[in-house]
Structures are given as structure tokens and as C-alpha cells.
Design an enzyme around this catalytic site. Structure first.
Site, PDB file in Angstrom:
ATOM      1  N   LYS A  54      24.141   5.935  10.764  1.00  0.00           N
ATOM      2  CA  LYS A  54      23.264   6.617  11.710  1.00  0.00           C
ATOM      3  C   LYS A  54      22.632   5.568  12.615  1.00  0.00           C
ATOM      4  CE  LYS A  54      19.342   9.871  11.846  1.00  0.00           C
ATOM      5  NZ  LYS A  54      18.435  10.710  11.044  1.00  0.00           N
TER       6      LYS A  54
ATOM      7  N   SER B 262      18.077  15.647  12.093  1.00  0.00           N
ATOM      8  CA  SER B 262      18.414  14.701  13.142  1.00  0.00           C
ATOM      9  C   SER B 262      19.703  13.938  12.878  1.00  0.00           C
ATOM     10  CB  SER B 262      17.270  13.699  13.317  1.00  0.00           C
ATOM     11  OG  SER B 262      17.113  12.893  12.146  1.00  0.00           O
TER      12      SER B 262
ATOM     13  N   SER C 143      16.387  16.076   7.527  1.00  0.00           N
ATOM     14  CA  SER C 143      17.398  15.575   8.459  1.00  0.00           C
ATOM     15  C   SER C 143      18.690  15.094   7.824  1.00  0.00           C
ATOM     16  CB  SER C 143      16.802  14.451   9.316  1.00  0.00           C
ATOM     17  OG  SER C 143      15.893  14.978  10.244  1.00  0.00           O
TER      18      SER C 143
END
Length: 492
Positions: free
Chosen positions: A79, A154, A178
Site C-alpha cells: 500500500k 482506504s 480499511s
């Protein structure tokens, strides 16, 4: 070898160990898939092909020398919230579009030490603020199951990259759901560990008392392999716990589902907005666990209505503080031709931050301002303690707590949910972060539109092994985690 992307992590490690294929061949296979497929999914912000091939060659050399680790040569996607030395780290924001990190986050450094090959950095909601990945400066990532739907957020890029078979597993972060919500939206397994289990050093901060890194993959077994790398104490992170780390892979059959007490909060299944298909699939998965020997126990979680207001005071307040460092002076985006210092500050921040980030900074700054700090922030922290106590009381009579991971399946891209609608979508996940508990999402079926549905299991502190074990055994008895979106079935 056109089907390498269909192999589990265990199968990849065995294939590498037995020289059925090399890390270079495996890495090249994924890079070709990324080149072919990612234009449709838009999961990667940065693909590090040259570095990945160099790491793969180094991994192959280690294997030839007999000094490889279990995961040496296995590819991974990170990420884009984890700092990576010499590689752009953006947190999905224009503010950091030009930021090249001078060091590695601990999670990244541990991955390198384990011999993992970094394919690249994947998309996310800006500064991890959002539930759709649409707030990214780099545009929306698509859900591989339906390209006109969001992958969640997210960690939407992390979910999409695995669901599209563009990486075998990925790192994510979870501040209020998330990891679990995008795992639910994309039919994956995703674990949010206990707060303090995974180092936050080098993880760009959103809300420091809530943020936690974790693994995202197709199965609990795959997640266990990555947790063996990610977990552990880090002296560079003051919130990292000095606590012995389990061998999560070895413990996959360590918890018997037979006799497991699963708490069913009656408040969770009467929430307004809970989709009928989601409720049905979750209830079917609980019935399956019951058939496997678990006992379902109805429990009360009386603080449910306080989750959203409490979270959306504490998280924005911490975001307001954490994001104050982005001022256009030290690093990151700087506006052009500022008239004076005040203009530099104002325009750099208003031009560098997107609408959702600005909204949360404003909410947080208001909550922390003189005259409101006690009324809002301090009171929210007191309610947070009550939420924690509510869970601890429940764990006196049950081993894990079950809930949907999200009240609906994936939203359509451009659905233009109001901020309140989007925040209410976090109802099942945010309390886990407020209490610092571990929780896992497991895929349990599909709705009428063939969009994935997820079951969330919440554990007591430090029970990651138990959660992974329960889901692993559920996945031995079902095949939902093996289902693939059409785009993932394409060959490189």
C-alpha cells in the site's frame, strides 16, 4: 507456466523451493499481468519492475546458495502509505506526489529481510481517508468483480491488486475498517491485527491511536504467511508491544471450531441500512460454523450508536494534528509563486489536499480548538473507553464476535455518497479500532449482482492466531475464497 498467479502462497513457496520455477520467472509473470490487466483495474500507482527483477535475481541466488527463507522470491505489493527507500511514496495525495522516501518502513524492511520481491506501490484513498479509493489524487481504482464498482477503501488498491491476481498478497492499513471493508468488497481475506502488533514506523500517519498495518490475501493461510513477516516488536515505534509473536502458519489448525463460542450482537443485525443479501450470506456462514461445532451466543453490545460519532471526532482530531506537518516548506507539494509565508501555507495545503482530507482536518481542528476540546475530544475519549469495556464484557462469555464487515456490497463508482452515508458504512468496523482489537474479514458468498459479501470475526486482544485458525478451518469446509473474478482468470 501461464497459471502461476493462481497458486497459493504455500504453493508458491513449494514451487520455488523445488525449483519448479524461479523467482525471476514468477516476477516476470506478474509484471506481464500488470502490464496487460492493470490498465483496466488501476490498482498500481508505481510499478517497480527494474527493482523487482533485481530482487528476484538476488532471491534466486540465495536459493542456489541454500540460504533462502520460506518466502524468499515471493512477490508482494505494498500500500502506498508505507515508506519505501528510493521509491515514490504518495499516500494517494497530490501533497506527496513528489516525495521519494529516504528510508523503508519497518513493514517494508521486514519484507525485504524475508526475501519478498516488491512489485510496486498500490493506490488508496488520500491519506487513508475514505471507504471507496475514489479520493485518491491518482484516480479511482476499480473493483475486479465489477469494474464500474469501487474496491472499497482506504486499502482499495491492495484489495484490487490481489483480487485481479496482480500480486499474490499485499500489505494494507486499517484505521476504521480499511483492510476489512475492501477485503469484503473484493472477496478476500484481510486481517486487522491488535493495535501494537505490527510496527507503524514508516507508515504515513492518519490517526495514530487507530492506525494498524495488516495482511490482505485470498485466504487465511496466505495472510498467516505475511503476518509471520509483519508482526513483532519494533523499538522505532513507541506503540509497538514487546510481546511474543506466534507462528501464525503453524497455528492454523490450533483453534478448534468445535465448542467455539461465537457472539452474535443483536444490535448489529438490526442496523438500518443492512442489505438483505449481506445479512443472509453472513447468517448462512454462521450456520455453517455452527454445523462445524461452534455455538452461537446472542450478546448485547449496547454502545453501537456511539461508534460513528466517537470515531469521527477522534480520528479527524488526530488527523488534524498529524497532517499539520504538510506546510509547503519542508517536503511535499508547494504552491507556485506564493506572495508571502501565509499565502504559502494556505495555498499549499488547499491545493495539495483533496476535499475529504480537508473536511476531516477542519472537523478535527474544530474538535481540538479552545472551548471545544473538553466538550468534544475529551468526551469522545471517555466514550471510547466505554466501547472498549462493552467488548471486554462480551468476551467474558464468548470467544469471538461475528458481524458483517460492511452493511452493503461494493458501491458504484461515482455514487456520490454524502459524507454521512459514507461514514455510516463503517458502522461494523470502526469500534474494533477504537478498542484496539483484532478482527478479520472472510469471503462468504455473493449478493444478487454477484458482488462479494464478507463475514467479520472480532477477537480479544492478541488473538490473531485464533482468528486466522477459525477462518482457515471455515475455508477448508467452503470454497468462497477460491472464487475469482473474470478479469483474474485472464492469462498473461
Amino acid at each position: 507456466m501461464t497459471d502461476l498467479h493462481r497458486l497459493s502462497i504455500r504453493e508458491l513457496t513449494e514451487g520455488l523451493a523445488n525449483a519448479k520455477f524461479s523467482s525471476r520467472e514468477l516476477t516476470e509473470h506478474y509484471l506481464k499481468r500488470i502490464e496487460k490487466v492493470d490498465a483496466q483495474v488501476k490498482s498500481y500507482v508505481t510499478v517497480t519492475a527494474e527493482q523487482a527483477l533485481a530482487q528476484a535475481d538476488a532471491a534466486d541466488a540465495l536459493r542456489r546458495a541454500g540460504s533462502a527463507n520460506v518466502l524468499t522470491g515471493v512477490p508482494i505489493a505494498h500500500k502506498d502509505i508505507f515508506c519505501t527507500q528510493g521509491i515514490k511514496t504518495t499516500a494517494g495525495s497530490k501533497m506527496l506526489d513528489n516525495f521519494i522516501s529516504p528510508y523503508d518502513a519497518t513493514v517494508v524492511a521486514k519484507g525485504k529481510a524475508a526475501g519478498l520481491v516488491t512489485l510496486g506501490k498500490v493506490n488508496m484513498d488520500e491519506f487513508a481517508m475514505g471507504s471507496t479509493s475514489e479520493s485518491s489524487y491518482f484516480g479511482a481504482t476499480k473493483n475486479p468483480w465489477a469494474l464500474d464498482h469501487v474496491p472499497g477503501g482506504s486499502s482499495g488498491g491492495s484489495a484490487a491488486v490481489v483480487a485481479a491476481d496482480l500480486a499474490p498478497f499485499a500489505t494494507g492499513t486499517d484505521t476504521g475498517g480499511s483492510i476489512r471493508q475492501p477485503a469484503s468488497f473484493c472477496g478476500l481475506t484481510g486481517l486487522k491485527p491488535t493495535y501494537g502488533r505490527v510496527s507503524r514506523f514508516g507508515m504515513i500517519a492518519y490517526a495514530s491511536s487507530l492506525d494498524q498495518g495488516g495482511p490482505m490475501a485470498r485466504s487465511a493461510e496466505d495472510c498467516a504467511y505475511l503476518m509471520n513477516v509483519m508482526a513483532g516488536h519494533d523499538a522505532k515505534d513507541s506503540t509497538s508491544m514487546e510481546k511474543e509473536v506466534d507462528d501464525y502458519v503453524a497455528n492454523l489448525n490450533g483453534t478448534s471450531v468445535k465448542g467455539l463460542r461465537i457472539g452474535i450482537p443483536k444490535q448489529y443485525f438490526n442496523v438500518e441500512g443492512l442489505d438483505a443479501d449481506v445479512k443472509a450470506r453472513v447468517e448462512e456462514s454462521l450456520k455453517k460454523l455452527e454445523e462445524m461445532g461452534a455455538t452461537l451466543v446472542e450478546i448485547d453490545l449496547n454502545m453501537t450508536e456511539a461508534y460513528v460519532p466517537t470515531y469521527y471526532l477522534i480520528a479527524p482530531a488526530e488527523a488534524s494534528s498529524n497532517l499539520s506537518r504538510y506546510d509547503g516548506v519542508r517536503y511535499g507539494y508547494r504552491c507556485e509563486e506564493p506572495k508571502d509565508l501565509l499565502d504559502l501555507y494556505k495555498r499549499s495545503r488547499s491545493e495539495g489536499f483533496g476535499a475529504e482530507v480537508q473536511r476531516r482536518i477542519l472537523i478535527g481542528t474544530y474538535a481540538l480548538s479552545a472551548g471545544y476540546y473538553d466538550a468534544y475530544y475529551v468526551k469522545a475519549q471517555k466514550v471510547r473507553r466505554l466501547i472498549q469495556q462493552d467488548f471486554l464484557k462480551a468476551f467474558e462469555s464468548v470467544d469471538v464476535i461475528a458481524a458483517p464487515s460492511a452493511p452493503t456490497t461494493a458501491y458504484r463508482i461515482g455514487a456520490n455518497l454524502s459524507p454521512v452515508e459514507m461514514y455510516l458504512g463503517d458502522i461494523y468496523t470502526i469500534a474494533v479500532n477504537l478498542a484496539g482489537l483484532p478482527a478479520i474479514n472472510a469471503p462468504v458468498g455473493f449478493d444478487k449482482d454477484n458482488l462479494p459479501v464478507g463475514l467479520q470475526l472480532i477477537g480479544n486482544y492478541w488473538s490473531e492466531s485464533q482468528l486466522l485458525s477459525v477462518v482457515h478451518q471455515y475455508q477448508q469446509a467452503t470454497d468462497w475464497h477460491t472464487k475469482r473474478a473474470a478479469i483474474a482468470e485472464e492469462n498473461a
